[in-house]
Enzyme design. Structure first.
Site, PDB file in Angstrom:
ATOM      1  N   GLY A 128     -15.553  18.300 -23.390  1.00  0.00           N
ATOM      2  CA  GLY A 128     -16.430  17.260 -23.924  1.00  0.00           C
ATOM      3  C   GLY A 128     -17.886  17.686 -23.914  1.00  0.00           C
ATOM      4  O   GLY A 128     -18.663  17.243 -23.063  1.00  0.00           O
ATOM      5  N   SER A 130     -19.783  18.824 -27.404  1.00  0.00           N
ATOM      6  CA  SER A 130     -20.459  18.488 -28.665  1.00  0.00           C
ATOM      7  C   SER A 130     -20.520  16.985 -28.921  1.00  0.00           C
ATOM      8  O   SER A 130     -19.602  16.235 -28.568  1.00  0.00           O
ATOM      9  CB  SER A 130     -19.719  19.136 -29.830  1.00  0.00           C
ATOM     10  OG  SER A 130     -19.585  20.514 -29.617  1.00  0.00           O
ATOM     11  N   GLU A 248     -15.152  30.720 -21.310  1.00  0.00           N
ATOM     12  CA  GLU A 248     -14.671  30.321 -22.629  1.00  0.00           C
ATOM     13  C   GLU A 248     -14.863  31.421 -23.671  1.00  0.00           C
ATOM     14  O   GLU A 248     -14.115  31.508 -24.627  1.00  0.00           O
ATOM     15  CB  GLU A 248     -15.414  29.037 -23.066  1.00  0.00           C
ATOM     16  CG  GLU A 248     -14.926  28.492 -24.391  1.00  0.00           C
ATOM     17  CD  GLU A 248     -15.587  27.184 -24.811  1.00  0.00           C
ATOM     18  OE1 GLU A 248     -16.318  26.594 -23.998  1.00  0.00           O
ATOM     19  OE2 GLU A 248     -15.371  26.774 -25.959  1.00  0.00           O
TER      20      GLU A 248
HETATM   21  C1  LIG Z   1     -12.144  24.473 -34.479  1.00  0.00           C
HETATM   22  C2  LIG Z   1     -13.244  23.892 -33.640  1.00  0.00           C
HETATM   23  C3  LIG Z   1     -12.944  23.402 -32.398  1.00  0.00           C
HETATM   24  C4  LIG Z   1     -13.965  22.842 -31.613  1.00  0.00           C
HETATM   25  N1  LIG Z   1     -13.633  22.324 -30.382  1.00  0.00           N
HETATM   26  C5  LIG Z   1     -14.596  21.761 -29.624  1.00  0.00           C
HETATM   27  C6  LIG Z   1     -14.259  21.186 -28.363  1.00  0.00           C
HETATM   28  O1  LIG Z   1     -13.105  21.191 -27.947  1.00  0.00           O
HETATM   29  N2  LIG Z   1     -15.247  20.604 -27.649  1.00  0.00           N
HETATM   30  C7  LIG Z   1     -16.535  20.569 -28.073  1.00  0.00           C
HETATM   31  O2  LIG Z   1     -17.380  20.060 -27.337  1.00  0.00           O
HETATM   32  N3  LIG Z   1     -16.891  21.100 -29.262  1.00  0.00           N
HETATM   33  C8  LIG Z   1     -15.949  21.683 -30.048  1.00  0.00           C
HETATM   34  N4  LIG Z   1     -16.277  22.221 -31.274  1.00  0.00           N
HETATM   35  C9  LIG Z   1     -17.638  22.054 -31.767  1.00  0.00           C
HETATM   36  C10 LIG Z   1     -18.456  23.337 -31.790  1.00  0.00           C
HETATM   37  O3  LIG Z   1     -18.821  23.726 -30.503  1.00  0.00           O
HETATM   38  C11 LIG Z   1     -19.670  23.032 -32.678  1.00  0.00           C
HETATM   39  O4  LIG Z   1     -19.199  22.848 -33.993  1.00  0.00           O
HETATM   40  C12 LIG Z   1     -20.683  24.127 -32.643  1.00  0.00           C
HETATM   41  O5  LIG Z   1     -21.288  24.232 -31.376  1.00  0.00           O
HETATM   42  C13 LIG Z   1     -21.783  23.904 -33.707  1.00  0.00           C
HETATM   43  O6  LIG Z   1     -22.322  22.640 -33.614  1.00  0.00           O
HETATM   44  P1  LIG Z   1     -22.436  21.702 -34.900  1.00  0.00           P
HETATM   45  O7  LIG Z   1     -21.073  21.601 -35.527  1.00  0.00           O
HETATM   46  O8  LIG Z   1     -23.103  20.435 -34.485  1.00  0.00           O
HETATM   47  O9  LIG Z   1     -23.336  22.496 -35.921  1.00  0.00           O
HETATM   48  P2  LIG Z   1     -24.914  22.654 -35.883  1.00  0.00           P
HETATM   49  O10 LIG Z   1     -25.371  22.854 -34.487  1.00  0.00           O
HETATM   50  O11 LIG Z   1     -25.492  21.529 -36.652  1.00  0.00           O
HETATM   51  O12 LIG Z   1     -25.098  24.004 -36.669  1.00  0.00           O
HETATM   52  C14 LIG Z   1     -24.935  24.091 -38.084  1.00  0.00           C
HETATM   53  C15 LIG Z   1     -25.283  25.516 -38.489  1.00  0.00           C
HETATM   54  O13 LIG Z   1     -26.673  25.794 -38.175  1.00  0.00           O
HETATM   55  C16 LIG Z   1     -26.765  26.941 -37.349  1.00  0.00           C
HETATM   56  N5  LIG Z   1     -27.824  26.759 -36.359  1.00  0.00           N
HETATM   57  C17 LIG Z   1     -28.006  25.682 -35.560  1.00  0.00           C
HETATM   58  N6  LIG Z   1     -29.060  25.887 -34.741  1.00  0.00           N
HETATM   59  C18 LIG Z   1     -29.522  27.125 -35.004  1.00  0.00           C
HETATM   60  C19 LIG Z   1     -30.569  27.929 -34.466  1.00  0.00           C
HETATM   61  N7  LIG Z   1     -31.357  27.491 -33.483  1.00  0.00           N
HETATM   62  N8  LIG Z   1     -30.751  29.175 -34.979  1.00  0.00           N
HETATM   63  C20 LIG Z   1     -29.958  29.651 -35.976  1.00  0.00           C
HETATM   64  N9  LIG Z   1     -28.950  28.926 -36.526  1.00  0.00           N
HETATM   65  C21 LIG Z   1     -28.725  27.693 -36.043  1.00  0.00           C
HETATM   66  C22 LIG Z   1     -25.412  27.067 -36.658  1.00  0.00           C
HETATM   67  O14 LIG Z   1     -25.159  28.389 -36.262  1.00  0.00           O
HETATM   68  C23 LIG Z   1     -24.463  26.581 -37.753  1.00  0.00           C
HETATM   69  O15 LIG Z   1     -24.162  27.633 -38.629  1.00  0.00           O
HETATM   70  C24 LIG Z   1     -15.300  22.788 -32.085  1.00  0.00           C
HETATM   71  C25 LIG Z   1     -15.592  23.299 -33.358  1.00  0.00           C
HETATM   72  C26 LIG Z   1     -14.587  23.839 -34.134  1.00  0.00           C
HETATM   73  C27 LIG Z   1     -14.933  24.374 -35.489  1.00  0.00           C
END
Ligand SMILES: Cc1cc2nc3c(=O)[nH]c(=O)nc-3n(C[C@H](O)[C@H](O)[C@H](O)COP(=O)(O)OP(=O)(O)OC[C@H]3O[C@@H](n4cnc5c(N)ncnc54)[C@H](O)[C@@H]3O)c2cc1C
Length: 378
Positions: A128, A130, A248
């Site tokens: 938990g 994101s 992880e």
């Molecule tokens: C299959 C899958 C399983 C997952 N399982 C879990 C889970 O079990 N638990 C959990 O907590 N989360 C989980 N996640 C979530 C995952 O950790 C997030 O999707 C990830 O951390 C990115 O966050 P976001 O989706 O909010 O994208 P954002 O943070 O909004 O990012 C969008 C894009 O912008 C880029 N970006 C953002 N900030 C920067 C920066 N400072 N510099 C350069 N580029 C940047 C990112 O690299 C990305 O390409 C999962 C995701 C997937 C796809």
């Protein structure tokens, strides 16, 4: 940054043979689609069978249901499971990170209550972290836990939580006090062990690109937690959660997610050789071997109690590049018209999953930022 390669213990080879025999039997009916999902496949019955053989919580003390084996023996188990695309999701997160975190930071009561169930393959965990406004910028999270007499009250929302709808517990990172004015946003965060059956929790599956419900939105509405559901130290959640990320990010699941397609591709090429295929396959196997060495090295550091966050980020990023490119490389080598049905179905499954490899567990851009900072480049 150093990647020293530890030696595998002599019993590791015997263990590998036991695993191969077990998986050949257990995996007789696994379809190519199941194998392509690899550690995103969830099968409680399979996890219980793995637990019964002593292959979950392998390094933990026996008093908590563990088996006191070496970390390298554990890696043999992970490698063989991933090589076969075994549906390990019901125990993967508990074995990989939630269990080790509870072992390191939990109270004696928490360890005795939770760890044996994970080791038996009976308790499934989800992560938990994101939230809708807190992905890469995790410190922006809004879910909060307030102190109440004899416990805590939890309110907020997590998103993308893999297997929340099938799990027993979540380890949630939440805010327990406001970030200090002008101070670090990392202060005031804490981790909790949340029993997902509690009232006030609703879990909404989210359909993924492959049409599967693997992740979820989890809403907490006045959920009452007990005093001792706090995991570790109040306010130390950021440091705890980031140390969990080294577990992880560094394991073989970060470069072997599409390995079954490599094995099936080599089988297909053996049956119908393609000109020059040896060179491509040779390069892939050499890269795989290097990644394996790096991952084993980080495993050794974790076993010694170190926190190799940057090395783990490097393994994940390089591993994701490899496992994302693999299905396409095999597709380019094996004539689609002639390739076996099994390989085609596996490649089709992987084509849908591969884009997620460099998102889950931290995105490519974020990992490269961590590595660049350590190298003094930013
Ligand atoms: C299959 C899958 C399983 C997952 N399982 C879990 C889970 O079990 N638990 C959990 O907590 N989360 C989980 N996640 C979530 C995952 O950790 C997030 O999707 C990830 O951390 C990115 O966050 P976001 O989706 O909010 O994208 P954002 O943070 O909004 O990012 C969008 C894009 O912008 C880029 N970006 C953002 N900030 C920067 C920066 N400072 N510099 C350069 N580029 C940047 C990112 O690299 C990305 O390409 C999962 C995701 C997937 C796809």
């Amino acid at each position: 940054m150093r990647f020293d390669l530890p030696d595998a213990p002599p019993q590791a080879e015997e263990l590998r043979q036991q695993l191969r025999a077990f998986l050949a039997e257990a995996g007789r009916d696994w379809t190519p689609e199941i194998r392509a999902r690899s550690w995103m496949g969830f099968d409680r019955e399979f996890s219980r069978a793995v637990g019964a053989r002593g292959w979950i919580g392998m390094t933990w003390p026996q008093v908590y249901g563990g088996h006191e084996k070496s970390g390298l023996e554990r890696i043999v188990v992970l490698e063989e499971m991933l090589a076969q695309g075994a549906p390990v999701g019901a125990h993967w997160i508990g074995d990989r990170q939630s269990g080790p975190l509870i072992l390191r930071l939990g109270t004696e009561e928490q360890r005795r209550r939770i760890l044996p169930g994970i080791a038996r393959g009976e308790l499934a965990f989800c992560i938990g972290l994101s939230e809708p406004e807190a992905g890469s910028d995790l410190a922006n999270l809004r879910t909060k836990c307030e102190r109440i007499p004899n416990g805590w009250k939890l309110n907020g929302r997590k998103i993308w939580t893999t297997f929340a709808h099938k799990s027993d517990y979540m380890i949630a990172l939440v805010r327990t006090s406001p970030a200090p004015e002008g101070g670090s946003r990392h202060a005031g965060l804490s981790q909790f062990l949340v029993d997902l059956r509690l009232s006030g929790i609703s879990i909404r599956p989210i359909r993924d690109l492959a049409g599967e419900d693997s992740f979820n939105e989890v809403t907490f509405d006045d959920v009452i937690l007990r005093e001792d559901d706090l995991l570790g130290e109040e306010g130390a959640g950021w440091a705890q959660a980031t140390s969990e990320l080294a577990f992880e990010r560094s394991g073989p699941d970060r470069y072997l997610s599409s390995y079954p397609a490599l094995a099936a591709g080599i089988d297909a090429l053996n049956a119908a050789p393609a000109p020059g295929a040896e060179v491509t396959i040779g390069r892939m196997v050499a890269r795989l071997n290097t990644l394996r060495g790096m991952s084993l090295s980080v495993g050794g550091m974790l076993e010694r109690g170190e926190s190799p966050a940057v090395e783990a980020a490097l393994v994940k990023d390089a591993g994701n590049v490899f496992e994302q490119a693999l299905p396409e490389q095999i597709r380019n080598l094996v004539d689609p018209a002639d390739s076996p049905e099994e390989l085609r179905r596996m490649l089709a499954g992987l084509a849908q999953l591969a884009p997620t490899f460099s998102l889950r567990g931290g995105t490519r851009e974020i990992l490269r930022g961590i590595i660049a900072r350590d190298m003094g480049l930013r």
